[in-house]
Each structure stands twice: as C-alpha cells, then as structure tokens.
Design a protein around this motif. Structure first.
Motif, PDB file in Angstrom:
ATOM      1  N   LEU A  86      36.963 -25.897  15.350  1.00 25.00           N
ATOM      2  CA  LEU A  86      36.306 -27.205  15.306  1.00 25.00           C
ATOM      3  C   LEU A  86      35.295 -27.342  16.433  1.00 25.00           C
ATOM      4  CD1 LEU A  86      36.450 -29.627  13.448  1.00 25.00           C
ATOM      5  CD2 LEU A  86      37.984 -30.714  15.088  1.00 25.00           C
ATOM      6  N   LYS A  87      35.606 -26.791  17.591  1.00 22.66           N
ATOM      7  CA  LYS A  87      34.680 -26.859  18.714  1.00 22.66           C
ATOM      8  C   LYS A  87      33.407 -26.067  18.406  1.00 22.66           C
ATOM      9  CE  LYS A  87      34.541 -26.330  23.741  1.00 22.66           C
ATOM     10  NZ  LYS A  87      34.319 -27.762  23.975  1.00 22.66           N
ATOM     11  N   ALA A 113      36.595 -40.060  10.404  1.00 26.02           N
ATOM     12  CA  ALA A 113      37.381 -38.995  11.012  1.00 26.02           C
ATOM     13  C   ALA A 113      38.761 -39.443  11.446  1.00 26.02           C
ATOM     14  CB  ALA A 113      36.625 -38.436  12.227  1.00 26.02           C
ATOM     15  N   GLY A 114      39.645 -38.456  11.558  1.00 23.01           N
ATOM     16  CA  GLY A 114      40.927 -38.631  12.219  1.00 23.01           C
ATOM     17  C   GLY A 114      40.795 -38.170  13.657  1.00 23.01           C
ATOM     18  N   ALA A 119      37.142 -36.235  17.919  1.00 25.98           N
ATOM     19  CA  ALA A 119      36.818 -35.438  19.108  1.00 25.98           C
ATOM     20  C   ALA A 119      35.562 -34.616  18.865  1.00 25.98           C
ATOM     21  CB  ALA A 119      37.996 -34.541  19.465  1.00 25.98           C
ATOM     22  N   ALA A 120      35.447 -34.036  17.662  1.00 27.32           N
ATOM     23  CA  ALA A 120      34.254 -33.258  17.325  1.00 27.32           C
ATOM     24  C   ALA A 120      33.012 -34.143  17.302  1.00 27.32           C
ATOM     25  CB  ALA A 120      34.444 -32.583  15.972  1.00 27.32           C
ATOM     26  N   PHE A 121      33.136 -35.350  16.784  1.00 28.70           N
ATOM     27  CA  PHE A 121      31.997 -36.264  16.720  1.00 28.70           C
ATOM     28  C   PHE A 121      31.488 -36.577  18.128  1.00 28.70           C
ATOM     29  CE2 PHE A 121      30.159 -40.616  16.115  1.00 28.70           C
ATOM     30  CZ  PHE A 121      29.134 -40.247  15.260  1.00 28.70           C
ATOM     31  N   GLY A 122      32.407 -36.733  19.084  1.00 33.33           N
ATOM     32  CA  GLY A 122      31.990 -36.952  20.462  1.00 33.33           C
ATOM     33  C   GLY A 122      31.119 -35.825  20.981  1.00 33.33           C
ATOM     34  N   GLU A 147      38.944 -42.426  25.660  1.00 34.34           N
ATOM     35  CA  GLU A 147      38.256 -41.307  26.312  1.00 34.34           C
ATOM     36  C   GLU A 147      36.835 -41.168  25.795  1.00 34.34           C
ATOM     37  OE1 GLU A 147      37.639 -38.141  28.871  1.00 34.34           O
ATOM     38  OE2 GLU A 147      39.230 -39.642  28.824  1.00 34.34           O
ATOM     39  N   LEU A 148      36.641 -41.302  24.494  1.00 36.53           N
ATOM     40  CA  LEU A 148      35.294 -41.238  23.938  1.00 36.53           C
ATOM     41  C   LEU A 148      34.404 -42.330  24.525  1.00 36.53           C
ATOM     42  CD1 LEU A 148      35.995 -40.554  20.150  1.00 36.53           C
ATOM     43  CD2 LEU A 148      34.972 -38.966  21.788  1.00 36.53           C
TER      44      LEU A 148
END
Length: 421
Positions: A86-87, A113-114, A119-122, A147-148
């Motif tokens: 994913l990263k 997203a879940g 996290a990927a969108f960030g 966190e985002l």
C-alpha cells in the motif's frame, strides 16, 4: 480485475476522464480501493456527475495493481507485506496526482477508505498545495484521523458506520460528500500577491503578543497568518515556509520544541525551526510558552512526571512546568537549529516572563528556569545572530513593538519603534 465508477468512466491508468470537465472547474479525483469499495465509488461518482463535475477514478487496490511486487512462497523470495504494498501504491499515486494537478485536469480530490486506505490517502495528498480541496470519507479509527489532521488540511468525514456497500446510512454520507466536493475547486493564484505576508506562532498564553503583532503589521500594510503552536500548526507552518508562502517569520511561540524534547503531545516533529533558515527569510525567535509541556487530561500525564508542577489549562489539557535542565536543553536545540540560518535572524528575550502563566505571582513563574533557556541560547548560538534582552513580559506591547519593528526593517518597510532593537 477491471472496475469502473460508471459506464463511461475509466481509471487514470487508461488515461481517460469520465467526461469533459466543465469550462470553469476541473475534474474531481476519486481515490478508492476498487476491490473493496467499488459500489461506494460508483455511487459517489454519480452524485458528483449529477452536479456537473467530471471525475477521474484512481484505484489504489492492491489486487488491481499487478506491476507491484507481490508476496510469494518462492525460495528466498522477499515477502511484501500488505502495508508495504500500500505504501508503494501511495507513492506511485502521489506522483500521478501531482501530474494531474500540473496539467490542470483535477481541481479537487476525494477518497472513500477504511484504515489502510485513509493512511494511504494521507501520503497521496501530501504534496498537494494548501487549500487544494481534499475530502476523506472514512470509517477509520479516530486516532488515525487525529494523526492525519496533524499533517494535512484534509477535510475529514467520519462515517461512524463501516463501509459495506450502499445502504440507508452510507448513502446519506456519500450524498453529502459528493455535494460538498462538487462545490469545491482549487484555482492557483495567477498574480503575485500585493502584500507581504508574515507567519506568526501563537498559543493561548501568548495570544496578547500575537494580537499586537498582527495589528502592528496590518498598520504597516503587511498581512499576518497565525499558526497555533500545537504541533499540527507548527508542522504546517514549516511546510508552507518551505513552499515559499511567507516573506518573514515571527516565531513568538516555540513551545513545540519543549514537547519535542520532553515528550508532550504538541510536538511539531524534528522539522520545526528549520524551513525559514533554508528559505533565507527574516525570522524573529522568542521563547513563547517554553515554560510548559502539554498533556491531555490529568490521568494522561506519564507516571515519570508525577509530583511535577502541573496546571489544568482545561479539563482536557494539562500543562507541566519545564525545569531549568529542560529549558537548557530547549534553548540548546533552538540555538542549534537557528544557527543554520542563511538569512537574517534575531532572538528576543522577555525578561519578565514567557507566557501568561509565567509572570510574577503566576502558576509557572520561575526566573531560574527561564534564564536557563537564555543562557543555553547565548552559549550555543553562532555569533552572527544577535540576542536582545528586553525588560518586559512577552505579552507586553513593548515586546510586540520590538519584534515587528525588526521584521519591518528587514523587509524594507521602515517604521519606528519605541524599543531599542
């Protein structure tokens, strides 16, 4: 596996938009893991299209990105974890989105997203400009969303229910998200700004100083953008300084360094107090609120700090007074980072206190602890940078006048001052 948001849509890899963008607005990029959120993506795209906006589908699902390294049972083969995959997808997508922005094809972006997708969108939107509309419709846990929020200006829309297709609850959320993102678009400035802009840091306990600086700068024809020194604010300010958004920095409130070193909740990370030095723009540095470290409710204060001087700023914020040793470390770190400055810089020291709580009779009044910061600055700062000691409190008008006058002189704005700086 091939998926489409609507019959006439294709993914970015196909190189097509769903339909011609309107004359005034670019398309909306829809980021989604199609292998798990295909129905939601189709529904959202239809809502957006019904309001006259075109869409670009960006599929970040691992099953639909065959060119990436896959987990394997082969002897000696590297096993790529889902997180690593994913990263890698996020990094590739970030480049793709930047290209779409550069070509003018998109002017907003939304994701469904879940936890992993959020996290990927960030990561994906991390290079997009401040103010570019970024909407995240998410079922992720609140801690991840918090966190985002410390890193990006993402508009967060928690679904509170999980995303398993279209039902009476998810339809409401996606309808609202589609209407909202359809009304947003980013338009880069086509003209140089007419007024110079100064970035300022503030905390509740240094707000009087910030207010006075904003007013004084406005009188001189300059704009001021104030960032809360709460971790997220300092981090975003550093990013915008690096992007060339400001002409000078009036860093009144460097308390985030205290949290970085002592372990509080308002750290802006290791990038704090660096961007202005690299950009070679004038910067004033002051020890605003370095007398305190931030924690949550009293029960959240780590056991190692039991017995320290604590103060309940609000029911949700507990402040801890810094010690002489901690202030010396904060001053040393400040001096080390400021010594890298490639442009004009000055340190202003308020001898009568660094916050509203740090004044004679105040709950954090501690002359020796304050002086430890000053001595560390003087002992570790390169000689080219001057330290001015002012016989006033940081929230006194004299301090703001001295700070703003120095900034105005560096920017060639002239002005007079009652303070000898």
């Amino acid at each position: 596996m091939s998926h489409h948001c609507a019959d006439d849509q294709r993914s970015v890899r196909d190189g097509h938009l769903s339909e011609p963008a309107t004359a005034a607005l670019g398309a909306v990029a829809v980021v989604v893991t199609m292998d798990t959120k295909g129905k939601e993506a189709s529904f959202l795209a239809d809502v957006i299209k019904a309001r006259g906006r075109s869409t670009v589908l960006i599929d970040i699902g691992t099953s639909s990105n065959p060119n990436l390294a896959r987990p394997t049972d082969g002897a000696g083969a590297r096993l790529a974890s889902p997180a690593e995959l994913l990263k890698e997808i996020a990094a590739t997508t970030r480049t793709r989105v930047a290209g779409l922005l550069a070509s003018g094809e998109i002017s907003a972006i939304v994701a469904i997203a879940g936890g992993k997708g959020s996290a990927a969108f960030g990561e994906i939107v991390s290079d997009l400009p401040y103010g570019f509309p970024k909407l995240l419709v998410t079922s992720a846990r609140p801690a991840l969303l918090a966190e985002l929020a410390t890193h990006h200006d993402i508009i967060l829309y928690p679904t509170l229910v999980d995303l398993f297709g279209i039902n009476a609850f998810t339809a409401r959320v996606l309808e609202n998200a589609g209407r909202a993102i359809s009304a947003m678009h980013y338009e880069p400035s086509k003209h140089e700004r007419e007024r110079k802009i100064v970035a300022i840091t503030a905390f509740g306990v240094t707000t009087p100083a910030a207010n006075q600086c904003v007013s004084r700068l406005a009188d001189a024809g300059l704009d001021a953008i104030v960032f809360p020194a709460n971790g997220a604010g300092g981090r975003k300010m550093e990013q915008l300084i690096a992007a060339g958004e400001f002409d000078a920095v009036l860093d009144l409130t460097t308390t985030e360094l205290a949290d970085e070193l002592v372990g509080g909740t308002a750290s802006a990370g290791p990038g704090r107090l660096k961007a202005a030095s690299r950009q070679q723009i004038p910067q004033v540095i002051a020890p605003g609120a370095v007398d305190m470290v931030n924690f949550g409710p009293p029960s959240s204060v780590p056991d190692q700090f039991r017995g320290r001087r604590l103060y309940s700023h609000t029911p949700y914020t507990t402040l801890m007074r810094t010690t002489s040793a901690e202030n010396a470390n904060i001053g040393r770190l400040t001096a080390e980072r400021l010594s890298q400055a490639q442009g004009p810089a000055v340190v202003l020291w308020p001898a009568k206190g660094v916050s509203d709580y740090d004044r004679e009779g105040g709950v954090f009044w501690d002359v020796d602890a304050d002086k430890a910061w000053l001595e560390a600055i003087k002992g570790n700062l390169q000689r080219e940078i001057t330290v001015h000691e002012l016989d006033c409190h940081i929230n006194d008008p004299e301090f703001a006048e001295a700070a703003v006058t120095w900034i105005l002189e560096q920017l060639g704005q002239g002005g007079s001052s009652r303070a000898d700086v």
